[in-house]
Write an enzyme that holds these catalytic residues in place. Structure first.
Site, short mmCIF file in Angstrom:
data_model
loop_
_atom_site.label_atom_id
_atom_site.label_comp_id
_atom_site.label_asym_id
_atom_site.label_seq_id
_atom_site.Cartn_x
_atom_site.Cartn_y
_atom_site.Cartn_z
N ASN A 12 -5.10 -12.80 48.49
CA ASN A 12 -6.63 -12.84 48.30
C ASN A 12 -7.01 -11.33 47.45
OD1 ASN A 12 -9.85 -12.49 48.31
ND2 ASN A 12 -8.89 -11.72 50.53
N LYS A 14 -9.58 -10.84 46.60
CA LYS A 14 -11.36 -9.75 46.53
C LYS A 14 -11.97 -10.35 44.55
CE LYS A 14 -9.36 -8.15 50.64
NZ LYS A 14 -9.35 -6.48 51.53
N HIS A 100 -14.46 -13.72 56.02
CA HIS A 100 -12.73 -12.49 56.20
C HIS A 100 -14.08 -11.69 56.60
CE1 HIS A 100 -10.88 -9.14 54.38
NE2 HIS A 100 -10.40 -9.80 54.06
N GLU A 102 -14.71 -8.49 55.24
CA GLU A 102 -15.59 -8.51 54.26
C GLU A 102 -17.31 -8.91 54.30
OE1 GLU A 102 -12.42 -7.05 51.59
OE2 GLU A 102 -11.79 -6.12 52.96
N GLU A 170 -6.81 -11.02 61.35
CA GLU A 170 -6.75 -9.97 60.13
C GLU A 170 -7.77 -8.91 60.97
OE1 GLU A 170 -5.98 -10.75 56.07
OE2 GLU A 170 -8.34 -10.83 56.18
N GLY A 176 -6.59 -3.00 54.01
CA GLY A 176 -6.88 -2.24 53.20
C GLY A 176 -6.29 0.07 53.42
N SER A 215 -2.71 -4.98 55.67
CA SER A 215 -1.56 -4.30 54.62
C SER A 215 0.31 -4.86 55.03
CB SER A 215 -1.87 -2.96 55.63
OG SER A 215 -3.07 -2.13 55.07
#
Ligand code: PGA
Length: 253
Positions: A12, A14, A100, A102, A170, A176, A215
């Site tokens: 991904n 991003k 996701h 985010e 996730e 991250g 991560s």
């Protein structure tokens, strides 16, 4: 239980990479796949929308597949700034990530819209990667399994099958941050997800891939991939270099 699902390792990207870097990254991943030949793992890269066509050309013939990072629910129309699943498919993609964390945080996407996006993906013959995962506060309160269960119930289309839908677990606190969930935490949640998928989708629930994301990197991928009911990974930071992404693919083999 049916045969183990074929693993999927998805990068991904991003909102990263300008054209030159993206093309170099795509070419690097394609070269690694070509050198490896036939492997028992699906490999996917998910660049930003504007790079889909170029990356499609850069990975053509290598075995690397292409995906997008979200899609609108509609086919076309007055939705400034949005991109439909049909447009994504038209660029040569076969997957799209939906829900996701985010997107959920930055754009207020709730389970119902995530489900609608996954249905749009299916309408366009794309595989949907449906993301779920608890926040740190939810885990600390002992609610991780409940949160995942309710996100799964609300976000998965009724027509989901092992062939058209992938689940990505996730934990938000691991994305991250450099902080990975430990293998006991991952096993507990993935086992729970599997149970829910089988209860709702029958044998298809056994065949659906459940990816871990948060991560993941070369150093921890072997341990994570060895966990039962982990069928691959959704990789952010480590997917931005072919040299750090490919060892994660190798860990899935
Ligand atoms: P990360 O991101 O690997 O950088 O934690 C994973 C993701 O958000 O998909």
């Amino acid at each position: 239980m049916s045969a183990n699902p074929r693993p999927l390792v998805a990068g991904n990207w991003k909102m990263n990479s300008l054209r030159a870097d993206a093309n170099a990254l795509a070419a690097g991943v394609a070269a690694k796949h070509k050198a490896a030949g036939e492997i028992a793992c699906d490999v996917l890269v998910c660049p930003p929308f504007h790079l889909l066509t170029e990356v499609s050309a850069a990975v053509a013939g290598s075995g690397v597949q292409l995906g997008a990072q979200t899609c609108h629910t509609g086919v076309s129309g007055a939705h400034t700034g949005d991109v439909s699943a049909e447009m994504i498919a038209d660029c040569g993609a076969t997957y799209v990530i939906v829900g996701h964390s985010e997107r959920r945080a930055d754009h207020g996407e709730d389970d119902a819209t995530v489900k609608a996006r996954a249905e749009a993906a299916h309408r366009a013959s794309l595989n949907a990667i449906v993301c779920i995962g608890e926040t740190e506060g939810e885990r600390d309160a002992g609610n991780a399994l409940n949160v995942v269960e309710s996100q799964l119930a609300g976000s998965m289309p009724d027509a989901a099958t092992a062939a058209n839908t992938v689940v990505a677990y996730e934990p938000v606190w691991a994305i991250g941050t450099g902080r990975t969930a430990n293998t006991d935490e991952i096993k507990e949640v993935h086992d729970h997800i599997r149970k829910i998928l089988v209860a709702r989708f029958g044998d298809d629930g056994n065949g659906m891939r459940i990816l871990y994301g948060g991560s993941m990197k070369a150093e921890n991928a072997d341990g994570i991939m060895a966990v039962e009911n982990v069928n691959g990974g959704l990789i952010g930071g480590a997917a931005l270099k072919a040299e750090t992404f490919w060892p994660i693919v190798e860990a899935a083999l």
